[in-house]
Write a protein that holds these residues in place. Structure first.
Motif, mmCIF file in Angstrom:
data_model
loop_
_atom_site.group_PDB
_atom_site.id
_atom_site.type_symbol
_atom_site.label_atom_id
_atom_site.label_comp_id
_atom_site.label_asym_id
_atom_site.label_seq_id
_atom_site.Cartn_x
_atom_site.Cartn_y
_atom_site.Cartn_z
ATOM 1 N N SER A 40 0.822 -1.194 0.000
ATOM 2 C CA SER A 40 0.000 0.000 0.000
ATOM 3 C C SER A 40 0.862 1.251 0.000
ATOM 4 N N ALA A 41 0.394 2.282 -0.696
ATOM 5 C CA ALA A 41 1.053 3.584 -0.647
ATOM 6 C C ALA A 41 0.702 4.330 0.635
ATOM 7 N N ASP A 42 -0.280 3.849 1.386
ATOM 8 C CA ASP A 42 -0.724 4.481 2.627
ATOM 9 C C ASP A 42 -0.872 3.408 3.710
ATOM 10 N N PRO A 43 0.259 2.814 4.125
ATOM 11 C CA PRO A 43 0.181 1.697 5.068
ATOM 12 C C PRO A 43 -0.122 2.179 6.483
ATOM 13 N N PRO A 44 -0.559 1.271 7.349
ATOM 14 C CA PRO A 44 -0.781 1.627 8.758
ATOM 15 C C PRO A 44 0.548 1.940 9.440
ATOM 16 N N LEU A 45 0.499 2.773 10.474
ATOM 17 C CA LEU A 45 1.700 3.108 11.233
ATOM 18 C C LEU A 45 1.702 2.445 12.611
ATOM 19 N N VAL A 46 0.876 1.423 12.763
ATOM 20 C CA VAL A 46 0.894 0.567 13.948
ATOM 21 C C VAL A 46 0.735 -0.872 13.472
ATOM 22 N N ILE A 47 1.619 -1.751 13.931
ATOM 23 C CA ILE A 47 1.513 -3.174 13.623
ATOM 24 C C ILE A 47 1.643 -3.955 14.928
ATOM 25 N N GLY A 48 1.495 -5.259 14.860
ATOM 26 C CA GLY A 48 1.722 -6.090 16.029
ATOM 27 C C GLY A 48 0.484 -6.582 16.734
ATOM 28 N N GLY A 49 -0.697 -6.125 16.309
ATOM 29 C CA GLY A 49 -1.915 -6.604 16.936
ATOM 30 C C GLY A 49 -2.306 -5.791 18.156
ATOM 31 N N GLU A 50 -3.440 -6.132 18.754
ATOM 32 C CA GLU A 50 -3.986 -5.363 19.867
ATOM 33 C C GLU A 50 -3.224 -5.570 21.170
ATOM 34 N N GLU A 51 -2.698 -6.778 21.380
ATOM 35 C CA GLU A 51 -2.071 -7.080 22.668
ATOM 36 C C GLU A 51 -0.733 -6.367 22.834
ATOM 37 N N ARG A 52 0.096 -6.370 21.789
ATOM 38 C CA ARG A 52 1.400 -5.697 21.862
ATOM 39 C C ARG A 52 1.649 -4.933 20.560
ATOM 40 N N PRO A 53 0.951 -3.815 20.380
ATOM 41 C CA PRO A 53 1.152 -3.035 19.157
ATOM 42 C C PRO A 53 2.503 -2.337 19.157
ATOM 43 N N SER A 54 2.994 -2.027 17.980
ATOM 44 C CA SER A 54 4.255 -1.294 17.829
ATOM 45 C C SER A 54 4.063 -0.161 16.838
ATOM 46 N N GLU A 55 4.563 1.015 17.197
ATOM 47 C CA GLU A 55 4.510 2.146 16.294
ATOM 48 C C GLU A 55 5.577 2.024 15.208
ATOM 49 N N VAL A 56 5.309 2.661 14.077
ATOM 50 C CA VAL A 56 6.210 2.651 12.927
ATOM 51 C C VAL A 56 6.260 4.060 12.366
ATOM 52 N N ASP A 57 7.425 4.472 11.904
ATOM 53 C CA ASP A 57 7.567 5.732 11.179
ATOM 54 C C ASP A 57 8.125 5.415 9.798
ATOM 55 N N ILE A 58 7.585 6.070 8.775
ATOM 56 C CA ILE A 58 8.049 5.874 7.396
ATOM 57 C C ILE A 58 8.332 7.230 6.781
ATOM 58 N N PRO A 59 9.106 7.283 5.704
ATOM 59 C CA PRO A 59 9.356 8.571 5.048
ATOM 60 C C PRO A 59 8.052 9.241 4.626
ATOM 61 N N THR A 60 8.031 10.569 4.692
ATOM 62 C CA THR A 60 6.829 11.290 4.277
ATOM 63 C C THR A 60 6.540 11.082 2.797
ATOM 64 N N ASP A 61 7.572 10.791 2.022
ATOM 65 C CA ASP A 61 7.395 10.508 0.591
ATOM 66 C C ASP A 61 7.569 9.017 0.306
ATOM 67 N N TYR A 62 7.141 8.186 1.253
ATOM 68 C CA TYR A 62 7.283 6.727 1.137
ATOM 69 C C TYR A 62 6.806 6.229 -0.224
ATOM 70 N N ASP A 63 7.674 5.476 -0.883
ATOM 71 C CA ASP A 63 7.373 4.913 -2.197
ATOM 72 C C ASP A 63 7.254 3.401 -2.057
ATOM 73 N N PRO A 64 6.056 2.844 -2.200
ATOM 74 C CA PRO A 64 5.872 1.401 -1.994
ATOM 75 C C PRO A 64 6.506 0.538 -3.076
ATOM 76 N N THR A 65 7.031 1.145 -4.128
ATOM 77 C CA THR A 65 7.705 0.359 -5.168
ATOM 78 C C THR A 65 9.196 0.212 -4.892
ATOM 79 N N VAL A 66 9.694 0.878 -3.835
ATOM 80 C CA VAL A 66 11.120 0.864 -3.502
ATOM 81 C C VAL A 66 11.330 0.056 -2.225
ATOM 82 N N ALA A 67 12.293 -0.846 -2.228
ATOM 83 C CA ALA A 67 12.621 -1.631 -1.039
ATOM 84 C C ALA A 67 13.440 -0.784 -0.065
#
Length: 306
Positions: A40-67
């Motif tokens: 996704s070009a607009d992914p969630p910024l929290v992963i890990g589920g409800e029990e132990r979620p983890s925050e994530v930060d991505i570039p403001t110009d995040y390109d989902p086609t680039v690894a």
């Protein structure tokens, strides 16, 4: 240890991601990634589920086609992921260096202090939590959620988080490319670092005036900084008798001159793997860094790939 929280709060004020965009469900638009996977070009910024979620930060110009490289921050005992990441000023470099930043929280103990189950010395002697499984799962989920280069997965841990970084390098080495440990250490018995299927590059950074996790280590608990790095260098096939002096740098403005001496173990190592020790002369357990710390440690990490 409670002083860790108040000091790191100050560090958080020096640099924090805003965490405001993309914290809902992933957007509907996808883009091709590694192996044809859609991201996704607009992914969630929290992963890990409800029990132990983890925050994530991505570039403001995040390109989902680039690894992208993945950097996971492992906080010290009593802190949390956001406070630690702010203290290290890593948020400042997400856009500039184009990486995905993952900063999970450890488990709360009965006193309300967060910890990682790293080694018997630090900081869950009862072994109550399987953090190797939890953090390995977060890495795998991050690779499914964001376009991550699996050959560039890195850890930066502080104190208890440094111990946890070493444990992951031992027990989940197939997932980890390189680690940075600030004021941490590893298992007392080298035989406990298993299965370690592939060597992981290691940078240990440690202050000589650290009164919490001493630079010299503690007998029967954990090795000192030099032995810790030499073990990693040996596992990487390096010649520990031929370290390279890489000069000195200024990471801590409050200490006089270029206080941090850099030594590298890079002779005879297996391809793509090495080890290094940065000694902060008169450095404490929680050094007050300039942005040079985040800049130089991420440069060191990103110079390693599988």
């Amino acid at each position: 240890m409670r002083n860790l929280i108040s000091f790191l709060v100050l560090g958080m004020m020096l640099g924090c991601g805003d965490g405001e965009s993309g914290d809902g469900p992933a957007g509907s638009g996808g883009a091709g990634g590694v192996g044809g996977q859609e991201f996704s070009a607009d992914p969630p910024l929290v992963i890990g589920g409800e029990e132990r979620p983890s925050e994530v930060d991505i570039p403001t110009d995040y390109d989902p086609t680039v690894a992208h490289p993945l950097v996971m921050v492992l906080h010290g005992f009593g802190a949390d992921g956001r406070i630690e990441t702010g203290y290290m000023q890593l948020f400042d470099f997400v856009d500039e260096k184009q990486f995905v930043l993952l900063f999970p929280d450890g488990t709360l103990n009965d006193e309300g202090e967060r910890f990682w189950n790293a080694t018997p010395a630090c900081c869950d002697p009862a072994g109550s939590v399987d953090d190797v499984a939890y953090l390995s799962g977060l890495i795998e989920e991050a690779k499914q959620t964001y376009n991550i280069d699996p050959n560039r997965v890195y850890l930066i841990g502080h104190s208890n988080g440094g111990f946890m970084s070493f444990r992951l390098a031992c027990e989940a080495s197939e997932l980890i490319t390189a680690i940075v440990s600030l004021a941490g250490s590893t298992f007392d018995d080298p035989a406990d670092c298993a299965p370690a299927t592939v060597p992981v590059s290691v940078l240990a950074i440690h202050g000589t005036a650290d009164a919490t996790i001493p630079y010299e280590g503690r007998p029967d608990l954990y090795p000192g900084a030099v032995e810790t790095v030499e073990r990693a260098a040996t596992a990487a096939g390096c010649d520990i008798g031929s370290p390279s002096d890489e000069g000195s740098v200024d990471l801590v403005p409050g200490l006089e001159g270029t206080e941090t001496d850099k030594v590298a173990y890079s002779t005879g190592c297996s391809e793509g793997v090495d080890a290094a020790l940065w000694t902060i002369n008169d450095g404490s357990h929680i050094p007050f860094f300039s942005t040079a710390f985040a800049d130089m440690t991420t440069d060191w990490l990103f110079s390693h790939s599988r």
